[in-house]
Scaffold this motif. Structure first.
Motif, short mmCIF file in Angstrom:
data_model
loop_
_atom_site.label_atom_id
_atom_site.label_comp_id
_atom_site.label_asym_id
_atom_site.label_seq_id
_atom_site.Cartn_x
_atom_site.Cartn_y
_atom_site.Cartn_z
N TYR A 52 25.76 103.33 35.21
CA TYR A 52 26.13 102.49 36.34
C TYR A 52 27.23 103.17 37.13
O TYR A 52 28.30 103.47 36.60
CB TYR A 52 26.59 101.12 35.84
N LYS A 75 27.67 99.48 30.62
CA LYS A 75 27.04 98.21 30.97
C LYS A 75 28.02 97.06 30.76
O LYS A 75 28.05 96.11 31.54
CB LYS A 75 25.77 97.99 30.15
N LYS A 76 28.84 97.16 29.71
CA LYS A 76 29.85 96.13 29.44
C LYS A 76 30.84 96.03 30.60
O LYS A 76 31.17 94.94 31.07
CB LYS A 76 30.58 96.44 28.14
N TYR A 78 30.26 97.09 33.69
CA TYR A 78 29.47 96.64 34.83
C TYR A 78 29.38 95.11 34.86
O TYR A 78 29.50 94.49 35.91
CB TYR A 78 28.08 97.27 34.78
N ASN A 79 29.18 94.51 33.70
CA ASN A 79 29.06 93.05 33.61
C ASN A 79 30.37 92.33 33.92
O ASN A 79 30.37 91.14 34.23
CB ASN A 79 28.53 92.63 32.24
N THR A 80 31.51 93.03 33.84
CA THR A 80 32.80 92.39 34.13
C THR A 80 33.29 92.64 35.55
O THR A 80 34.19 91.95 36.01
CB THR A 80 33.89 92.88 33.15
N ARG A 82 33.50 92.41 39.45
CA ARG A 82 33.16 91.36 40.41
C ARG A 82 33.23 91.91 41.82
O ARG A 82 34.19 92.61 42.18
CB ARG A 82 34.11 90.17 40.26
#
Length: 130
Positions: A52, A75-76, A78-80, A82
């Protein structure tokens, strides 16, 4: 090992050395710390592995830029992230399109250089003993 294999390994070693040095030099050229707005992320998949790459918007010398980071995130992470949040990133003052999120020397950068050196050294030793 024959001569053509040794030449191939030597060439691969030189290529890895050049790539590794280019990566480190590019990271070092990014010396200006700025605040940049996170606007999106570009997922890039290669062989079922997704990396990412965040894209940031920032203003430098009265010009607005929207550029993808040279560094990928997990990915972790990326998920955080905003949309609209601001992050500290480094840019190259001579080419503000070059962005890195971290100036630290990465293990993978060093590994590319070490493998390249080993290939070159092994090739030289082979040619010295033939």
């Amino acid at each position: 090992m024959n001569n053509s294999s040794a030449i191939f390994i030597l060439i691969m070693g030189i290529i890895l050395l050049v790539i590794g040095i280019w990566i480190v030099a590019r990271r070092n050229r990014c010396s200006v710390l700025i605040q940049a707005e996170y606007i999106k992320c570009n997922p890039i998949s290669v062989n079922c592995v997704t990396s990412y790459y965040p894209v940031f918007r920032f203003t430098y010398n009265s010009t607005v830029y929207e550029n993808q980071s040279f560094d990928s995130i997990s990915k972790k992470q990326y998920n955080t992230y905003r949309l609209g949040y601001f992050f500290s990133v480094y840019i190259n003052p001579n080419n503000p399109r070059d962005i890195v999120m971290n100036k630290k020397f990465k293990f993978t950068d060093g590994l590319i250089i070490i493998i390249g050196l080993l290939f070159v050294i092994f090739s030289i030793i082979y040619f010295m003993t033939v």
